[in-house]
Design a protein around this motif. Structure first.
Motif, PDB file in Angstrom:
ATOM      1  N   ASP A 169     117.926  75.162  82.212  1.00  0.00           N
ATOM      2  CA  ASP A 169     117.172  76.213  82.896  1.00  0.00           C
ATOM      3  C   ASP A 169     115.731  75.792  83.180  1.00  0.00           C
ATOM      4  N   LEU A 170     115.213  74.907  82.326  1.00  0.00           N
ATOM      5  CA  LEU A 170     113.853  74.413  82.525  1.00  0.00           C
ATOM      6  C   LEU A 170     113.797  73.235  83.493  1.00  0.00           C
ATOM      7  N   GLY A 171     114.952  72.838  84.038  1.00  0.00           N
ATOM      8  CA  GLY A 171     114.997  71.714  84.970  1.00  0.00           C
ATOM      9  C   GLY A 171     115.173  70.376  84.296  1.00  0.00           C
ATOM     10  N   ASN A 172     115.717  70.385  83.072  1.00  0.00           N
ATOM     11  CA  ASN A 172     115.943  69.155  82.298  1.00  0.00           C
ATOM     12  C   ASN A 172     114.691  68.280  82.211  1.00  0.00           C
ATOM     13  N   PRO A 173     113.596  68.834  81.708  1.00  0.00           N
ATOM     14  CA  PRO A 173     112.385  68.014  81.548  1.00  0.00           C
ATOM     15  C   PRO A 173     112.597  66.933  80.493  1.00  0.00           C
ATOM     16  N   ARG A 174     111.728  65.933  80.538  1.00  0.00           N
ATOM     17  CA  ARG A 174     111.826  64.853  79.558  1.00  0.00           C
ATOM     18  C   ARG A 174     111.483  65.361  78.161  1.00  0.00           C
ATOM     19  N   LYS A 175     110.493  66.258  78.075  1.00  0.00           N
ATOM     20  CA  LYS A 175     110.073  66.795  76.783  1.00  0.00           C
ATOM     21  C   LYS A 175     109.875  68.309  76.895  1.00  0.00           C
ATOM     22  N   VAL A 176     110.259  69.008  75.822  1.00  0.00           N
ATOM     23  CA  VAL A 176     110.039  70.446  75.722  1.00  0.00           C
ATOM     24  C   VAL A 176     109.181  70.708  74.482  1.00  0.00           C
ATOM     25  N   VAL A 177     108.059  71.384  74.685  1.00  0.00           N
ATOM     26  CA  VAL A 177     107.138  71.718  73.596  1.00  0.00           C
ATOM     27  C   VAL A 177     107.169  73.234  73.404  1.00  0.00           C
ATOM     28  N   GLU A 193      93.873  71.480  78.980  1.00  0.00           N
ATOM     29  CA  GLU A 193      93.041  70.285  79.155  1.00  0.00           C
ATOM     30  C   GLU A 193      93.894  69.028  79.329  1.00  0.00           C
ATOM     31  N   LEU A 194      95.006  68.949  78.603  1.00  0.00           N
ATOM     32  CA  LEU A 194      95.901  67.795  78.772  1.00  0.00           C
ATOM     33  C   LEU A 194      96.473  67.737  80.180  1.00  0.00           C
ATOM     34  N   LEU A 195      96.772  68.900  80.735  1.00  0.00           N
ATOM     35  CA  LEU A 195      97.258  68.942  82.115  1.00  0.00           C
ATOM     36  C   LEU A 195      96.134  68.594  83.091  1.00  0.00           C
ATOM     37  N   ASN A 196      94.952  69.119  82.841  1.00  0.00           N
ATOM     38  CA  ASN A 196      93.822  68.879  83.750  1.00  0.00           C
ATOM     39  C   ASN A 196      93.433  67.414  83.823  1.00  0.00           C
ATOM     40  N   ASP A 197      93.459  66.743  82.675  1.00  0.00           N
ATOM     41  CA  ASP A 197      93.030  65.335  82.703  1.00  0.00           C
ATOM     42  C   ASP A 197      94.186  64.374  82.973  1.00  0.00           C
ATOM     43  N   GLY A 198      95.350  64.903  83.270  1.00  0.00           N
ATOM     44  CA  GLY A 198      96.475  64.065  83.669  1.00  0.00           C
ATOM     45  C   GLY A 198      97.217  63.396  82.532  1.00  0.00           C
ATOM     46  N   SER A 199      96.913  63.778  81.276  1.00  0.00           N
ATOM     47  CA  SER A 199      97.604  63.169  80.139  1.00  0.00           C
ATOM     48  C   SER A 199      99.055  63.624  80.054  1.00  0.00           C
ATOM     49  N   ILE A 200      99.340  64.805  80.601  1.00  0.00           N
ATOM     50  CA  ILE A 200     100.695  65.346  80.614  1.00  0.00           C
ATOM     51  C   ILE A 200     101.074  65.669  82.050  1.00  0.00           C
ATOM     52  N   ASP A 201     102.274  65.273  82.435  1.00  0.00           N
ATOM     53  CA  ASP A 201     102.810  65.564  83.764  1.00  0.00           C
ATOM     54  C   ASP A 201     103.678  66.812  83.654  1.00  0.00           C
ATOM     55  N   PRO A 202     103.300  67.925  84.307  1.00  0.00           N
ATOM     56  CA  PRO A 202     104.088  69.154  84.197  1.00  0.00           C
ATOM     57  C   PRO A 202     105.503  69.030  84.743  1.00  0.00           C
ATOM     58  N   HIS A 203     105.770  67.984  85.524  1.00  0.00           N
ATOM     59  CA  HIS A 203     107.139  67.758  85.991  1.00  0.00           C
ATOM     60  C   HIS A 203     108.015  67.161  84.904  1.00  0.00           C
ATOM     61  N   ARG A 234     109.376  75.817  88.524  1.00  0.00           N
ATOM     62  CA  ARG A 234     109.144  75.344  87.154  1.00  0.00           C
ATOM     63  C   ARG A 234     107.729  75.678  86.711  1.00  0.00           C
ATOM     64  N   ALA A 235     107.612  76.454  85.639  1.00  0.00           N
ATOM     65  CA  ALA A 235     106.308  76.811  85.087  1.00  0.00           C
ATOM     66  C   ALA A 235     105.783  75.686  84.208  1.00  0.00           C
ATOM     67  N   ALA A 236     104.475  75.534  84.197  1.00  0.00           N
ATOM     68  CA  ALA A 236     103.872  74.587  83.252  1.00  0.00           C
ATOM     69  C   ALA A 236     103.904  75.163  81.846  1.00  0.00           C
ATOM     70  N   VAL A 237     103.778  76.503  81.741  1.00  0.00           N
ATOM     71  CA  VAL A 237     103.919  77.219  80.481  1.00  0.00           C
ATOM     72  C   VAL A 237     104.863  78.386  80.719  1.00  0.00           C
ATOM     73  N   SER A 238     105.994  78.380  80.022  1.00  0.00           N
ATOM     74  CA  SER A 238     106.921  79.510  80.088  1.00  0.00           C
ATOM     75  C   SER A 238     106.545  80.472  78.978  1.00  0.00           C
ATOM     76  N   TYR A 239     106.013  81.626  79.348  1.00  0.00           N
ATOM     77  CA  TYR A 239     105.462  82.581  78.384  1.00  0.00           C
ATOM     78  C   TYR A 239     106.434  83.736  78.188  1.00  0.00           C
ATOM     79  N   GLN A 240     106.807  83.992  76.927  1.00  0.00           N
ATOM     80  CA  GLN A 240     107.785  85.036  76.601  1.00  0.00           C
ATOM     81  C   GLN A 240     107.153  86.006  75.618  1.00  0.00           C
ATOM     82  N   HIS A 241     106.774  87.192  76.108  1.00  0.00           N
ATOM     83  CA  HIS A 241     106.152  88.196  75.253  1.00  0.00           C
ATOM     84  C   HIS A 241     107.199  89.219  74.824  1.00  0.00           C
ATOM     85  N   ARG A 242     108.098  88.808  73.950  1.00  0.00           N
ATOM     86  CA  ARG A 242     109.126  89.704  73.430  1.00  0.00           C
ATOM     87  C   ARG A 242     109.780  89.046  72.216  1.00  0.00           C
ATOM     88  N   SER A 243     110.635  89.803  71.560  1.00  0.00           N
ATOM     89  CA  SER A 243     111.333  89.306  70.368  1.00  0.00           C
ATOM     90  C   SER A 243     112.693  88.749  70.763  1.00  0.00           C
TER      91      SER A 243
END
Length: 762
Positions: free
Chosen positions: A278-286, A307-317, A358-367
């Motif tokens: 569902d996340l598009g089979n990313p290389r890493k999931v945090v 900041e990691l995204l802004n400075d290019g240390s992490i690729d959101p793809h 694909r979101a850079a941050v998938s935010y889930q505000h629920r239980s």
């Protein structure tokens, strides 16, 4: 209570229970069904997760708590085999007792004032009245000689209130959140009432050793009560006798076997795979999983991620972050503000970096239920637990229990209670954004072999120390509080003098050497050095000392010498480096510690003299000198906190007579610890034992298991503390609580050498 609880049945037929749990909330929430009926569903939360399996194992268990809605309380009912007794809270109680004093005053103060606490006298009034309601409800349903276990900061007055009403019950209290340093706690209005309320319990449990020490310091400074080690002497009112209350550390855990078993469920495994698809089979999931609370460090985590995204240390793809934020205390202003800030930050990050679909941050505000969370942990390559302050944090342990594949990386705040146990995690100071960013990048790049090594150690800790062990340890210790003589004497596991069969000992050493984190400790005289008449002429085995030094330099190995000798004397005869911990005077003196070891854990065992104790020690020393003068050859040794009568060189029957005289004198000293040993009787004005020392060392080094070599009566206090994975080796003859025996000092050196070889081979 997996899934949902039963609908309310008839009221429990016998309100007379052997174990009564008292908590702010019942372990269920109500739902109204379409037909108007009420359904009770298991509620989320660390306490419920921790206690549900415990309550299932009790024949007559009750839970007293608020049902979750203002107004009149429902009638008592049964759910999942438990008797539930709701306590009524009206809207004003919720605003003042719960949202006010509990979460507007106590919560921020106890969490190091991350948010400024507010103080209102009307909140305190509601706190008192609500606590009284909980106390009366619990006292009413407890059987004679029942055990009542009160939980958490909302109910700190309840133990004393129950004590005043029911002197026939045992009362335990467990604090799930941190207990602050005395300098912070002193700011609390009604602070002494809080302390007296807690001291109504027989046993008070805390998550971390630092919390226990903070509480003891507050009792000593603010109430002036006598504190001896972990025991507090609480004066009675008028002619009432003095009570002894114990404060002790019991790190809470989870039903780790149940969580781990879920990973074998085909549906859960498929759900984990589907999450990644569902996340598009990313290389890493945090993943981050928290209650939406300002203590959890969610804002710091998102700042680092942005900041990691802004400075290019992490690729959101390639890398996606999921943040689950369970709704919490949404009527409290600080929590409403936090939600707004978090959602604004998530929106900004996604606006800057998300791609279509694909979101850079998938935010889930629920239980989510446990099955979903297990699947999420299985899908996560990295889990971030970045609490700014946390009593324990069970998310860290749930993640570890969800990874029997030994994959994944846990990034863990050093300010979470779990950091005391889960030492193999990637530790981080979440206040340092640069350090947090570096920890995330290190975790994303961690090789598979390193992940396996770390997770193997983490899983050993979590799987061996589950919630059942936590509850058993607490309740067993609470049971002992009824014994005025303290702990029972250790059982005799070995009699006579025959050494353990070599193949049996070899198997035990091999298994012990494979344990990830171990503590190796030993007595000195009679183990590393033969007993000699002139104590100053002792000559330890140089090979044994060299082996201990080499063991101390190995990863995952802590080494200590625990002796009745003074610390100075022990140091002069061993010449050990700082990597080996020296403990003198049976635990009353502790030498320098390696930098990685938790110093505060050993502070309670450190020397603590006062002018009164100095005076008492001088009187004891003078009396022992009089005994020695009457029996030629008897000598008196003085230590910083003790005086010792040595009878080894006494002539004729002098040794026996001097010992008898010393023990007769000992019965006149109710405040002194008297320890008879091999041809010695020690009088200590500071309570200490080798058993307490080994416990403290094991906690300080986060050891999964320990091995101890000892030959003396004083070493039996260590062997009496043996756990299932520990090794106690008696050197020489005699009944012992140790589980293995060797002949003498040469064999002790051989055991150490064999341990070194096995550890190297492993």
């Amino acid at each position: 209570m997996p899934g949902s609880a039963d609908r309310p049945a008839h009221a429990p037929h016998r309100p007379d229970h052997d174990l009564v749990v008292v908590a702010n909330r019942l372990p269920v929430d109500s739902r109204t069904l379409p037909d108007g009926a009420t359904e009770w569903v298991t509620s989320p939360g660390g306490l419920v997760t921790a206690m549900e399996s415990v309550m299932k194992g009790v024949d007559s268990g009750a839970w007293v708590g608020w049902a979750g809605a203002p107004g009149d309380a429902p009638d008592p009912f049964e759910a999942d085999g438990m008797s539930l007794y709701p306590v009524a809270l009206d809207q004003e109680d919720i605003e003042r007792y719960y949202e006010g004093f509990s979460n507007g005053t106590l919560w921020p103060l106890y969490h190091d004032v991350i948010v400024e606490p507010a103080f209102h006298r009307t909140w305190w009034d509601s706190y008192v009245s609500a606590n009284r309601r909980f106390a009366r409800a619990a006292a009413a349903v407890a059987s004679r000689t029942s055990t009542i276990w009160v939980h958490d900061y909302q109910l700190q007055l309840v133990p004393r209130m129950i004590r005043d009403d029911r002197a026939d019950v045992r009362i335990g209290f467990f604090n799930h959140i941190p207990f602050p340093p005395v300098e912070l706690f002193s700011q609390l209005p009604k602070r002494n009432q809080i302390l007296r309320g807690l001291l109504g319990a027989d046993l008070i449990g805390f998550q971390r050793e630092s919390d226990t020490q903070n509480f003891l310091a507050a009792v000593r400074k603010l109430l002036g009560h006598h504190v001896d080690g972990q025991t507090i002497s609480v004066p009675g009112l008028g002619a009432a006798p003095m009570r002894e209350v114990t404060a002790q550390t019991f790190p809470i855990s989870i039903d780790s076997a149940s969580v781990s078993a879920l990973t074998e469920d085909p549906e859960v495994r498929e759900h984990a795979a589907q999450l990644r698809r569902d996340l598009g089979n990313p290389r890493k999931v945090v993943v981050g999983v928290d209650r939406l609370d300002y203590t959890k460090g969610i804002r710091h985590r998102l700042k680092a991620w942005g900041e990691l995204l802004n400075d290019g240390s992490i690729d959101p793809h390639d890398t996606v972050m999921i943040q689950v934020a369970t709704p919490s205390r949404e009527r409290v202003e600080a929590y409403r503000q936090l939600r707004d800030e978090v959602e604004l930050t998530v929106g900004r990050i996604n606006g800057d970096h998300a791609s279509i679909g694909r979101a850079a941050v998938s935010y889930q505000h629920r239980s989510f239920d446990r099955r979903y969370m297990t699947a999420l942990y299985m899908a996560a390559d990295v889990v971030l637990v970045t609490a700014l302050r946390d009593g324990m944090n069970l998310v860290a342990k749930e993640y570890v229990a969800s990874r029997p594949d030994l994959q994944g990386v846990l990034v863990l705040s050093e300010f979470a209670g779990a950091a005391d146990e889960l030492r193999a995690a990637v530790m981080v100071n979440p206040h340092d954004i640069d350090e947090l960013k570096a920890a995330i990048l290190r975790s994303l790049a961690m090789p598979e072999e390193e992940q396996q090594e770390s997770m193997r150690s983490l899983r050993h800790q979590v799987m061996e120390n589950d919630v059942q062990s936590w509850a058993h340890d607490f309740l067993e210790r609470l049971e002992q509080s009824d014994d005025p003589h303290g702990e029972a004497k250790p059982v005799v596991r070995l009699s006579g003098g025959d050494p353990t069969e070599p193949e049996v000992l070899e198997g035990a050493l091999a298994e012990f050497a494979q344990t990830p984190r171990i503590l190796i400790a030993s007595d000195f005289d009679g183990v590393l050095a033969p007993i000699v008449n002139d104590r100053d002429a002792v000559e330890p085995d140089p090979a044994a000392l060299d082996t201990l030094r080499e063991l101390a330099d190995m990863p995952g190995v802590a080494v200590a010498l625990i002796s009745g000798r003074s610390l100075e004397d022990l140091d002069s005869h061993t010449g050990m480096p700082s990597s080996v911990v020296l403990v003198g005077s049976h635990g009353a003196e502790v030498g320098a510690l390696p930098p990685w070891m938790q110093a505060e854990v050993l502070d309670s065992a450190a020397l603590s003299m006062t002018p009164e104790k100095d005076e008492l020690l001088q009187s004891i020393t003078a009396t022992l000198h009089r005994i020695a003068r009457a029996h030629p050859g008897v000598e008196v040794e003085t230590k910083p906190s003790a005086a010792v009568l040595h009878t080894r060189n006494a002539r004729g029957r002098g040794a026996d007579n001097a010992t008898d005289s010393a023990l007769e004198y000992a019965v006149t000293l109710p405040e002194v610890t008297v320890t008879p040993g091999k041809e010695v009787v020690e009088f200590s004005v500071v309570h200490a034992s080798k058993g307490d020392a080994i416990d403290a060392l094991a906690r300080a080094s986060a050891a999964d298991a320990w091995l101890y070599l000892g030959d003396d009566v004083t070493d039996e206090s260590v062997f009496g503390h043996l756990g299932e994975s520990d090794c106690g080796i008696k050197v020489g003859e005699g009944d012992t609580a140790a589980n293995y025996r060797i002949a003498g000092t040469p064999e002790a050196a051989a055991v150490l050498a064999r341990l070194k070889a096995l550890r190297q081979d492993g």
